[in-house]
Design a protein around this motif. Structure first.
Motif, PDB file in Angstrom:
ATOM      1  N   UNK A  96       5.875  11.296  -3.262  1.00  0.00           N
ATOM      2  CA  UNK A  96       4.895  10.771  -3.164  1.00  0.00           C
ATOM      3  C   UNK A  96       4.681   9.888  -5.473  1.00  0.00           C
ATOM      4  N   UNK A  97       4.928   9.201  -5.990  1.00  0.00           N
ATOM      5  CA  UNK A  97       5.110   8.385  -7.230  1.00  0.00           C
ATOM      6  C   UNK A  97       3.486   8.385  -7.403  1.00  0.00           C
ATOM      7  N   UNK A  98       2.383   8.184  -7.846  1.00  0.00           N
ATOM      8  CA  UNK A  98       1.486   8.061  -8.338  1.00  0.00           C
ATOM      9  C   UNK A  98       0.843   6.782  -8.224  1.00  0.00           C
ATOM     10  N   UNK A  99       1.925   6.328  -9.283  1.00  0.00           N
ATOM     11  CA  UNK A  99       1.837   4.419  -9.860  1.00  0.00           C
ATOM     12  C   UNK A  99       2.742   3.894  -8.544  1.00  0.00           C
ATOM     13  N   UNK A 100       3.560   4.702  -8.236  1.00  0.00           N
ATOM     14  CA  UNK A 100       4.376   3.203  -7.292  1.00  0.00           C
ATOM     15  C   UNK A 100       3.131   3.412  -5.981  1.00  0.00           C
ATOM     16  N   UNK A 101       1.885   4.245  -5.323  1.00  0.00           N
ATOM     17  CA  UNK A 101       1.364   4.489  -4.547  1.00  0.00           C
ATOM     18  C   UNK A 101      -0.045   3.708  -5.242  1.00  0.00           C
ATOM     19  N   UNK A 102      -0.416   3.973  -6.478  1.00  0.00           N
ATOM     20  CA  UNK A 102      -1.175   2.934  -6.609  1.00  0.00           C
ATOM     21  C   UNK A 102      -0.895   1.450  -6.545  1.00  0.00           C
ATOM     22  N   UNK A 103       0.276   1.261  -7.146  1.00  0.00           N
ATOM     23  CA  UNK A 103       0.868  -0.258  -7.206  1.00  0.00           C
ATOM     24  C   UNK A 103       0.135  -0.896  -5.729  1.00  0.00           C
ATOM     25  N   UNK A 104       1.016  -0.216  -3.694  1.00  0.00           N
ATOM     26  CA  UNK A 104       1.296  -0.419  -3.061  1.00  0.00           C
ATOM     27  C   UNK A 104      -0.476  -0.828  -2.784  1.00  0.00           C
ATOM     28  N   UNK A 105      -1.123   0.604  -2.858  1.00  0.00           N
ATOM     29  CA  UNK A 105      -2.671   0.005  -2.622  1.00  0.00           C
ATOM     30  C   UNK A 105      -3.173  -0.871  -2.826  1.00  0.00           C
ATOM     31  N   UNK A 106      -2.758  -1.003  -4.079  1.00  0.00           N
ATOM     32  CA  UNK A 106      -3.487  -2.468  -4.710  1.00  0.00           C
ATOM     33  C   UNK A 106      -3.198  -3.602  -3.469  1.00  0.00           C
ATOM     34  N   UNK A 107      -1.338  -3.526  -3.506  1.00  0.00           N
ATOM     35  CA  UNK A 107      -0.787  -5.202  -2.515  1.00  0.00           C
ATOM     36  C   UNK A 107      -1.781  -5.376  -1.529  1.00  0.00           C
ATOM     37  N   UNK A 108      -2.299  -3.692  -0.051  1.00  0.00           N
ATOM     38  CA  UNK A 108      -1.062  -3.560   0.977  1.00  0.00           C
ATOM     39  C   UNK A 108      -3.127  -3.477   1.807  1.00  0.00           C
ATOM     40  N   UNK A 109      -3.982  -2.764   0.742  1.00  0.00           N
ATOM     41  CA  UNK A 109      -4.838  -2.629   1.128  1.00  0.00           C
ATOM     42  C   UNK A 109      -5.087  -1.308   2.002  1.00  0.00           C
ATOM     43  N   UNK A 110      -6.187  -1.990   3.723  1.00  0.00           N
ATOM     44  CA  UNK A 110      -6.597  -1.314   4.628  1.00  0.00           C
ATOM     45  C   UNK A 110      -5.008  -1.633   5.580  1.00  0.00           C
ATOM     46  N   UNK A 111      -3.915  -2.094   5.320  1.00  0.00           N
ATOM     47  CA  UNK A 111      -2.501  -2.477   5.846  1.00  0.00           C
ATOM     48  C   UNK A 111      -1.527  -1.037   5.297  1.00  0.00           C
ATOM     49  N   UNK A 112      -1.846  -0.801   4.080  1.00  0.00           N
ATOM     50  CA  UNK A 112      -1.411   0.617   2.861  1.00  0.00           C
ATOM     51  C   UNK A 112      -0.932   1.976   4.518  1.00  0.00           C
ATOM     52  N   UNK A 113       0.273   1.582   5.378  1.00  0.00           N
ATOM     53  CA  UNK A 113       0.501   2.362   6.254  1.00  0.00           C
ATOM     54  C   UNK A 113       1.392   3.211   6.121  1.00  0.00           C
ATOM     55  N   UNK A 114       1.198   4.125   7.137  1.00  0.00           N
ATOM     56  CA  UNK A 114       2.598   5.060   6.710  1.00  0.00           C
ATOM     57  C   UNK A 114       4.207   4.691   6.320  1.00  0.00           C
ATOM     58  N   UNK A 115       4.494   3.766   7.200  1.00  0.00           N
ATOM     59  CA  UNK A 115       5.821   3.521   6.879  1.00  0.00           C
ATOM     60  C   UNK A 115       5.578   2.775   5.581  1.00  0.00           C
ATOM     61  N   UNK A 116       4.645   1.389   5.291  1.00  0.00           N
ATOM     62  CA  UNK A 116       4.593   1.448   3.726  1.00  0.00           C
ATOM     63  C   UNK A 116       4.434   2.513   2.606  1.00  0.00           C
ATOM     64  N   UNK A 117       3.881   3.083   3.004  1.00  0.00           N
ATOM     65  CA  UNK A 117       4.120   4.444   1.706  1.00  0.00           C
ATOM     66  C   UNK A 117       5.302   5.162   1.382  1.00  0.00           C
ATOM     67  N   UNK A 118       6.019   5.008   2.369  1.00  0.00           N
ATOM     68  CA  UNK A 118       7.457   4.995   1.861  1.00  0.00           C
ATOM     69  C   UNK A 118       8.343   4.720   1.021  1.00  0.00           C
TER      70      UNK A 118
END
Lengths: 251, 251
Positions: A96-118
């Motif tokens: 898990x790349x911390x910056x990538x996680x942060x980018x995707x959390x910002x985009x998806x909010x509560x929809x940041x599920x396991x698939x998107x975490x990939x």
């Protein structure tokens, strides 16, 4: 020139290209992008969603070229396996790349599920490539640039790739167009010149030959020395004119 | 089924593809052609007008696939070197083929010059592939089919190639379209099904995600067993519906 031009290969990844479902356009986009930067694209390969094939092909290409550009297979679904394969090819863990996680959390909010975490998993040592379209980043590791398959996203990612490449003297390409005769009518003159001028490259690309009436061929002279290319264009036109063949210079 | 499906590779030859001057469309045409015949296209490669690269690539591909299809480099000009390379790859001489000579004499009459005569040179043992557009033939030698690069001519040549291939059970591909959510919303369901049903192949191809408003993804299920594909389509739709995700079946 101090250094020879950088060399590159493209690796298109996806069953949908080989099944014919999707017509790839990314190769041409990357080819034009590299031409404009003076990087020599030497080969391209297209493979399916098969890890062993992806890994072996990537390792072959990255060992023999300065840069490798991959497209496809970095989305959230089970058939998106490019990051896993790149990590395995480099022999590093996929983390898990911390910056990538942060980018995707910002985009998806509560929809940041396991698939998107990939999509936040990046081979250790990789740096992100910005995706201004849908945020989920590509990445660079070593001399390999891993980009999305969706053409609009891939094209946007190239903006973040360009500054990382060693730019070279751009290859100038000039076209001499012959109409009214096929390329067989000009082949001898063109071939003699090509054999004499090995500092330049000469191509012949016929058009027409069918229902649209006009036939002819575009003779393309390429080289990194502007004066040499221009002189060859004039010499070719003069020789063709002497043989009674008219030419024009498109735009 | 008695035999496994035949496998194939495509080899695109031409500097103009790698420079970006020309966008290849032949790969997609061949991919769709092979899908319709039940032949599995496993990989494609694009190389420049470099004999050593063409020969090595052709030898690698013809050793590892049932069929190889090449496009480009069989015209009359000096940069048309595919026939020479194929002959060298097979270790056979490149000879004037009487039938090809006759075809080209008929077409060109008194304009049948030395350059055009190059197009009648066929590796020993090769058989012609008809060109109903401009007459100059392609050829087959062993498991390699050598075709023109001009898309209209290449497409026409496939008509004469089809009867020479071992046809297989066609892969059926059905699409379940999900709109209004990205592929990350369906990835878990799709991935679980893909892991459980290794007899089928599952792909996810997102669309939209940009300026056109609608987003969604096309989930494609492929397999050679029609009943299995149809059952999987219904099972997938049922699972997505149970998760509150609507689907449709495009045409």
């Amino acid at each position: 020139m101090s250094q020879p031009p950088a060399t590159a290969a493209v690796l298109i990844i996806g069953d949908e290209i080989l099944s014919g479902r999707t017509a790839d356009t990314n190769l041409n986009t990357i080819a034009r992008f590299l031409s404009a930067l003076g990087v020599d694209l030497k080969e391209a390969r297209t493979v399916g969603d098969l890890p062993a094939q992806i890994i072996a092909t990537l390792n072959a290409l990255r060992a023999s070229h300065d840069y490798v550009f991959t497209t496809g297979g970095i989305g959230p679904t089970h058939d998106d396996m490019t990051a896993d394969c790149v990590a395995e090819a480099f022999g590093v863990p996929l983390l898990d790349h911390p910056e990538a996680v942060a980018i995707l959390e910002r985009r998806y909010g509560s929809d940041f599920n396991a698939a998107r975490r990939r999509m936040a998993r990046i081979p250790a040592g990789g740096t992100l490539i910005a995706n201004p379209v849908t945020d989920a980043p590509g990445f660079q590791i070593g001399n390999v640039f891993v980009m999305a398959g969706v053409p609009r996203i891939m094209t946007a990612m190239l903006e973040d790739v360009a500054p990382r490449l060693r730019h070279g003297q751009v290859v100038l390409a000039r076209t001499v167009r012959v109409t009214g005769v096929g390329e067989g009518a000009v082949a001898a003159i063109l071939g003699d010149m090509a054999r004499a001028r090995t500092d330049l490259s000469f191509g012949s690309y016929p058009f027409g030959a069918g229902s649209d009436g006009e036939i002819g061929t575009n003779l393309v002279i390429r080289g990194r020395d502007t004066e040499a290319v221009n002189a060859a264009v004039e010499a070719l036109r003069a020789q063709l004119a002497a043989a009674g063949i008219e030419t024009m210079l498109p735009q």
